[in-house]
Motif scaffolding. Structure first.
Motif, PDB file in Angstrom:
ATOM      1  N   GLU A  37     -42.996 -95.201  44.675  1.00 58.74           N
ATOM      2  CA  GLU A  37     -41.906 -94.285  44.332  1.00 58.74           C
ATOM      3  C   GLU A  37     -42.355 -92.976  43.687  1.00 58.74           C
ATOM      4  O   GLU A  37     -41.657 -91.980  43.821  1.00 58.74           O
ATOM      5  N   ARG A  54     -35.083 -89.051  38.747  1.00 60.37           N
ATOM      6  CA  ARG A  54     -34.514 -90.403  38.787  1.00 60.37           C
ATOM      7  C   ARG A  54     -35.389 -91.343  39.608  1.00 60.37           C
ATOM      8  O   ARG A  54     -35.598 -92.497  39.237  1.00 60.37           O
ATOM      9  N   ILE A  55     -35.900 -90.861  40.737  1.00 63.60           N
ATOM     10  CA  ILE A  55     -36.762 -91.695  41.578  1.00 63.60           C
ATOM     11  C   ILE A  55     -38.049 -92.040  40.838  1.00 63.60           C
ATOM     12  O   ILE A  55     -38.487 -93.190  40.850  1.00 63.60           O
ATOM     13  N   HIS A  58     -37.443 -94.662  38.043  1.00 67.82           N
ATOM     14  CA  HIS A  58     -36.871 -95.946  38.442  1.00 67.82           C
ATOM     15  C   HIS A  58     -37.741 -97.148  38.071  1.00 67.82           C
ATOM     16  O   HIS A  58     -37.214 -98.146  37.553  1.00 67.82           O
ATOM     17  N   ARG A  61     -37.401 -97.640  34.223  1.00 68.17           N
ATOM     18  CA  ARG A  61     -36.038 -97.791  33.739  1.00 68.17           C
ATOM     19  C   ARG A  61     -35.344 -99.033  34.306  1.00 68.17           C
ATOM     20  O   ARG A  61     -34.515 -99.626  33.632  1.00 68.17           O
ATOM     21  N   THR A  62     -35.691 -99.443  35.524  1.00 69.34           N
ATOM     22  CA  THR A  62     -34.960-100.523  36.180  1.00 69.34           C
ATOM     23  C   THR A  62     -35.827-101.716  36.529  1.00 69.34           C
ATOM     24  O   THR A  62     -35.491-102.854  36.199  1.00 69.34           O
TER      25      THR A  62
END
Length: 73
Positions: A37, A54-55, A58, A61-62
């Protein structure tokens, strides 16, 4: 070869109050998704800054928190 191992102590998810497998697998998943990513996010960042950020964020964060929390050991 050195294998990275992550230990999280003080958790209330199991009786031992330490986690080893979850954080370690979370770190491995973080690295694998980061390899994929981050370059994609860098290319997208050229055209759309917010989407690229955001990418690239990721995995941290996720992915890592979900994998780490899913395995209580």
């Amino acid at each position: 070869m050195v294998f990275p191992a992550c230990v999280q102590c003080g958790t209330r998810q199991n009786p031992c109050r330490c986690k080893f497998v979850g954080p370690t697998l979370g770190f491995v998943a973080f690295v694998i998704t980061g390899i994929i990513e981050w370059p994609v996010g860098a290319v997208v960042y050229i055209f759309k800054h917010a989407k690229g950020r955001r990418i690239m964020g990721h995995p941290a964060r996720t992915v890592y928190p979900k994998v780490s929390r899913a395995i209580p050991i």
